[in-house]
Design a protein around this motif. Structure first.
Motif, PDB file in Angstrom:
ATOM      1  N   GLY A  41       0.786  -1.225   0.000  1.00  0.00           N
ATOM      2  CA  GLY A  41       0.000   0.000   0.000  1.00  0.00           C
ATOM      3  C   GLY A  41       0.814   1.270   0.000  1.00  0.00           C
ATOM      4  O   GLY A  41       0.258   2.365  -0.041  1.00  0.00           O
ATOM      5  N   HIS A  42       2.125   1.163   0.000  1.00  0.00           N
ATOM      6  CA  HIS A  42       2.973   2.344   0.060  1.00  0.00           C
ATOM      7  C   HIS A  42       4.069   2.240  -0.988  1.00  0.00           C
ATOM      8  O   HIS A  42       4.437   1.144  -1.423  1.00  0.00           O
ATOM      9  CB  HIS A  42       3.585   2.491   1.452  1.00  0.00           C
ATOM     10  CG  HIS A  42       2.552   2.409   2.541  1.00  0.00           C
ATOM     11  ND1 HIS A  42       1.679   3.426   2.824  1.00  0.00           N
ATOM     12  CD2 HIS A  42       2.243   1.393   3.386  1.00  0.00           C
ATOM     13  CE1 HIS A  42       0.881   3.064   3.827  1.00  0.00           C
ATOM     14  NE2 HIS A  42       1.202   1.828   4.180  1.00  0.00           N
ATOM     15  N   SER A  43       4.590   3.366  -1.376  1.00  0.00           N
ATOM     16  CA  SER A  43       5.550   3.400  -2.482  1.00  0.00           C
ATOM     17  C   SER A  43       6.928   2.928  -2.084  1.00  0.00           C
ATOM     18  O   SER A  43       7.799   2.816  -2.943  1.00  0.00           O
ATOM     19  CB  SER A  43       5.631   4.824  -3.045  1.00  0.00           C
ATOM     20  OG  SER A  43       6.074   5.719  -2.016  1.00  0.00           O
ATOM     21  N   TYR A  44       7.176   2.632  -0.788  1.00  0.00           N
ATOM     22  CA  TYR A  44       8.479   2.140  -0.350  1.00  0.00           C
ATOM     23  C   TYR A  44       8.280   0.961   0.583  1.00  0.00           C
ATOM     24  O   TYR A  44       7.202   0.733   1.121  1.00  0.00           O
ATOM     25  CB  TYR A  44       9.281   3.247   0.344  1.00  0.00           C
ATOM     26  CG  TYR A  44       8.651   3.756   1.618  1.00  0.00           C
ATOM     27  CD1 TYR A  44       9.014   3.229   2.842  1.00  0.00           C
ATOM     28  CD2 TYR A  44       7.696   4.758   1.592  1.00  0.00           C
ATOM     29  CE1 TYR A  44       8.433   3.674   4.023  1.00  0.00           C
ATOM     30  CE2 TYR A  44       7.108   5.218   2.755  1.00  0.00           C
ATOM     31  CZ  TYR A  44       7.487   4.676   3.968  1.00  0.00           C
ATOM     32  OH  TYR A  44       6.899   5.110   5.117  1.00  0.00           O
ATOM     33  N   ASN A  45       9.330   0.214   0.732  1.00  0.00           N
ATOM     34  CA  ASN A  45       9.300  -0.938   1.620  1.00  0.00           C
ATOM     35  C   ASN A  45       9.475  -0.462   3.058  1.00  0.00           C
ATOM     36  O   ASN A  45      10.482   0.168   3.390  1.00  0.00           O
ATOM     37  CB  ASN A  45      10.418  -1.916   1.237  1.00  0.00           C
ATOM     38  CG  ASN A  45      10.253  -3.269   1.899  1.00  0.00           C
ATOM     39  OD1 ASN A  45       9.690  -3.362   2.988  1.00  0.00           O
ATOM     40  ND2 ASN A  45      10.752  -4.304   1.237  1.00  0.00           N
ATOM     41  N   ILE A  46       8.505  -0.787   3.905  1.00  0.00           N
ATOM     42  CA  ILE A  46       8.548  -0.273   5.282  1.00  0.00           C
ATOM     43  C   ILE A  46       9.617  -0.973   6.105  1.00  0.00           C
ATOM     44  O   ILE A  46       9.965  -0.517   7.190  1.00  0.00           O
ATOM     45  CB  ILE A  46       7.172  -0.428   5.947  1.00  0.00           C
ATOM     46  CG1 ILE A  46       6.766  -1.899   6.015  1.00  0.00           C
ATOM     47  CG2 ILE A  46       6.138   0.398   5.204  1.00  0.00           C
ATOM     48  CD1 ILE A  46       5.490  -2.147   6.777  1.00  0.00           C
ATOM     49  N   LEU A  47      10.142  -2.100   5.626  1.00  0.00           N
ATOM     50  CA  LEU A  47      11.187  -2.797   6.360  1.00  0.00           C
ATOM     51  C   LEU A  47      12.559  -2.218   6.068  1.00  0.00           C
ATOM     52  O   LEU A  47      13.388  -2.053   6.962  1.00  0.00           O
ATOM     53  CB  LEU A  47      11.164  -4.303   6.036  1.00  0.00           C
ATOM     54  CG  LEU A  47       9.862  -5.034   6.395  1.00  0.00           C
ATOM     55  CD1 LEU A  47       9.956  -6.492   5.999  1.00  0.00           C
ATOM     56  CD2 LEU A  47       9.568  -4.905   7.872  1.00  0.00           C
ATOM     57  N   SER A  48      12.803  -1.901   4.794  1.00  0.00           N
ATOM     58  CA  SER A  48      14.108  -1.346   4.414  1.00  0.00           C
ATOM     59  C   SER A  48      14.082   0.164   4.273  1.00  0.00           C
ATOM     60  O   SER A  48      15.130   0.778   4.070  1.00  0.00           O
ATOM     61  CB  SER A  48      14.575  -1.972   3.094  1.00  0.00           C
ATOM     62  OG  SER A  48      13.649  -1.681   2.057  1.00  0.00           O
ATOM     63  N   ASN A  49      12.862   0.769   4.374  1.00  0.00           N
ATOM     64  CA  ASN A  49      12.709   2.227   4.205  1.00  0.00           C
ATOM     65  C   ASN A  49      13.311   2.708   2.885  1.00  0.00           C
ATOM     66  O   ASN A  49      13.925   3.781   2.809  1.00  0.00           O
ATOM     67  CB  ASN A  49      13.354   2.988   5.372  1.00  0.00           C
ATOM     68  CG  ASN A  49      12.570   2.823   6.654  1.00  0.00           C
ATOM     69  OD1 ASN A  49      11.366   2.574   6.614  1.00  0.00           O
ATOM     70  ND2 ASN A  49      13.245   2.951   7.783  1.00  0.00           N
ATOM     71  N   SER A  50      13.139   1.924   1.825  1.00  0.00           N
ATOM     72  CA  SER A  50      13.699   2.269   0.517  1.00  0.00           C
ATOM     73  C   SER A  50      12.699   1.875  -0.571  1.00  0.00           C
ATOM     74  O   SER A  50      11.967   0.877  -0.450  1.00  0.00           O
ATOM     75  CB  SER A  50      15.026   1.531   0.290  1.00  0.00           C
ATOM     76  OG  SER A  50      15.512   1.774  -1.014  1.00  0.00           O
ATOM     77  N   ASP A  51      12.626   2.678  -1.615  1.00  0.00           N
ATOM     78  CA  ASP A  51      11.776   2.381  -2.776  1.00  0.00           C
ATOM     79  C   ASP A  51      12.597   2.025  -4.006  1.00  0.00           C
ATOM     80  O   ASP A  51      12.132   2.143  -5.139  1.00  0.00           O
ATOM     81  CB  ASP A  51      10.868   3.575  -3.084  1.00  0.00           C
ATOM     82  CG  ASP A  51      11.686   4.832  -3.372  1.00  0.00           C
ATOM     83  OD1 ASP A  51      12.926   4.806  -3.186  1.00  0.00           O
ATOM     84  OD2 ASP A  51      11.083   5.845  -3.765  1.00  0.00           O
ATOM     85  N   GLN A  52      13.813   1.570  -3.812  1.00  0.00           N
ATOM     86  CA  GLN A  52      14.717   1.288  -4.929  1.00  0.00           C
ATOM     87  C   GLN A  52      14.227   0.112  -5.777  1.00  0.00           C
ATOM     88  O   GLN A  52      14.329   0.142  -7.006  1.00  0.00           O
ATOM     89  CB  GLN A  52      16.118   1.002  -4.387  1.00  0.00           C
ATOM     90  CG  GLN A  52      17.163   0.756  -5.479  1.00  0.00           C
ATOM     91  CD  GLN A  52      18.549   0.533  -4.888  1.00  0.00           C
ATOM     92  OE1 GLN A  52      18.713   0.556  -3.678  1.00  0.00           O
ATOM     93  NE2 GLN A  52      19.522   0.323  -5.753  1.00  0.00           N
ATOM     94  N   HIS A  53      13.681  -0.902  -5.121  1.00  0.00           N
ATOM     95  CA  HIS A  53      13.270  -2.108  -5.841  1.00  0.00           C
ATOM     96  C   HIS A  53      11.760  -2.215  -5.984  1.00  0.00           C
ATOM     97  O   HIS A  53      11.251  -3.294  -6.303  1.00  0.00           O
ATOM     98  CB  HIS A  53      13.791  -3.347  -5.101  1.00  0.00           C
ATOM     99  CG  HIS A  53      15.278  -3.363  -4.918  1.00  0.00           C
ATOM    100  ND1 HIS A  53      16.165  -3.564  -5.976  1.00  0.00           N
ATOM    101  CD2 HIS A  53      16.044  -3.190  -3.818  1.00  0.00           C
ATOM    102  CE1 HIS A  53      17.409  -3.543  -5.527  1.00  0.00           C
ATOM    103  NE2 HIS A  53      17.358  -3.307  -4.201  1.00  0.00           N
TER     104      HIS A  53
END
Length: 277
Positions: A41-53
């Motif tokens: 539901g979010h544009s970034y991964n909440i575990l890594s706090n990154s939207d790179q992948h």
């Protein structure tokens, strides 16, 4: 929730109509929105706090989350962040939390210690020089002590420490209550004839009684009474059971009289009466 802007949409796909989601921040079908929600539901991964992948359905995934990319909570978690205000220039909170300054004598004591050590180093083998050094320059001379000589007892202001006989006689003459208490508690008598009236007036009429009356220098109020009294130990002072205080005029029974009691204290309040002996 439906809105006018959402109702104005007339775009349709094979899967269904296109709608707005997340406060009109993203637009798509319900199936695509469901897939985006399942991806987090979010544009970034909440575990890594990154939207790179993150590459799938990014137009339906927003960066709004209870935790941002720096690990801080957002307004979606507990509302808007607390507003920050400038610090109080008066520093009242800091003053309340700060301990008081030490007494000036602490700094003076440390300074005195340092000066003494310096004087010891300068005169390590000469004690006379050390005394001259410390008394002459390092320390201020001690002021002369002021003494206050007590002229009257605190427990009995009518008793003068320099002239107890005269002060007690003067107090009895000036205060009628003290004179009455003295006559009711007087133990000595020099009556030539044993009668109720002669017992009371013998201290004023007989020469020996008058001499004894003028030489009485002790006051009952100024004496610490022994309160360790027990019936089984037979040390009642007022009942003449204790041999050490049997002849003590402080505990002796008053002489016979019409208005005299058998003890020298108030039988109602247990307070000792004023009398000299």
């Amino acid at each position: 929730m439906a809105s006018k802007r959402n109702d104005d949409l007339n775009v349709r796909t094979v899967e269904g109509s296109v709608n707005y989601y997340v406060g009109h921040k993203c637009k798509g079908t319900a199936a695509d929105r469901g897939l985006a929600e399942r991806l987090g539901g979010h544009s970034y991964n909440i575990l890594s706090n990154s939207d790179q992948h993150e590459v799938y359905l990014r137009h339906l995934r927003q960066p709004d989350h209870i935790v941002d990319d720096k690990g801080r909570h957002t307004r979606e978690f507990m509302g808007a962040r607390r507003r920050k205000f400038a610090g109080d220039e008066r520093g009242l909170m800091a003053e309340t939390m700060r301990a008081p300054e030490p007494h000036p004598r602490e700094a003076a004591r440390a300074q005195r210690r340092v000066e003494t050590q310096v004087a010891q180093i300068e005169n390590s083998s000469n004690y006379a020089g050390f005394q001259h050094r410390t008394q002459g320059t390092f320390f201020q001379p001690h002021p002369e002590k002021r003494y206050q000589v007590m002229s009257h007892a605190k427990s009995a202001p009518s008793l003068s420490l320099f002239a107890p006989e005269a002060s007690l006689s003067r107090a009895m003459r000036e205060d009628v209550r003290k004179e009455v208490s003295q006559r009711q508690t007087e133990s000595a008598n020099f009556a030539p004839r044993k009668a109720g009236s002669t017992y009371v007036t013998s201290m004023d009429s007989h020469p020996v009684g008058m001499a004894m009356h003028s030489n009485q220098r002790h006051c009952s109020v100024n004496r610490i009474e022994n309160s360790d009294i027990g019936v089984t130990r037979k040390n009642g002072h007022f009942s003449s059971q204790d041999k050490l205080t049997r002849a003590d005029p402080f505990y002796m029974r008053p002489c016979l009289g019409v208005t005299n009691n058998s003890v020298k204290y108030d039988i109602v309040s247990n307070e000792r009466k004023w009398f000299k002996y």
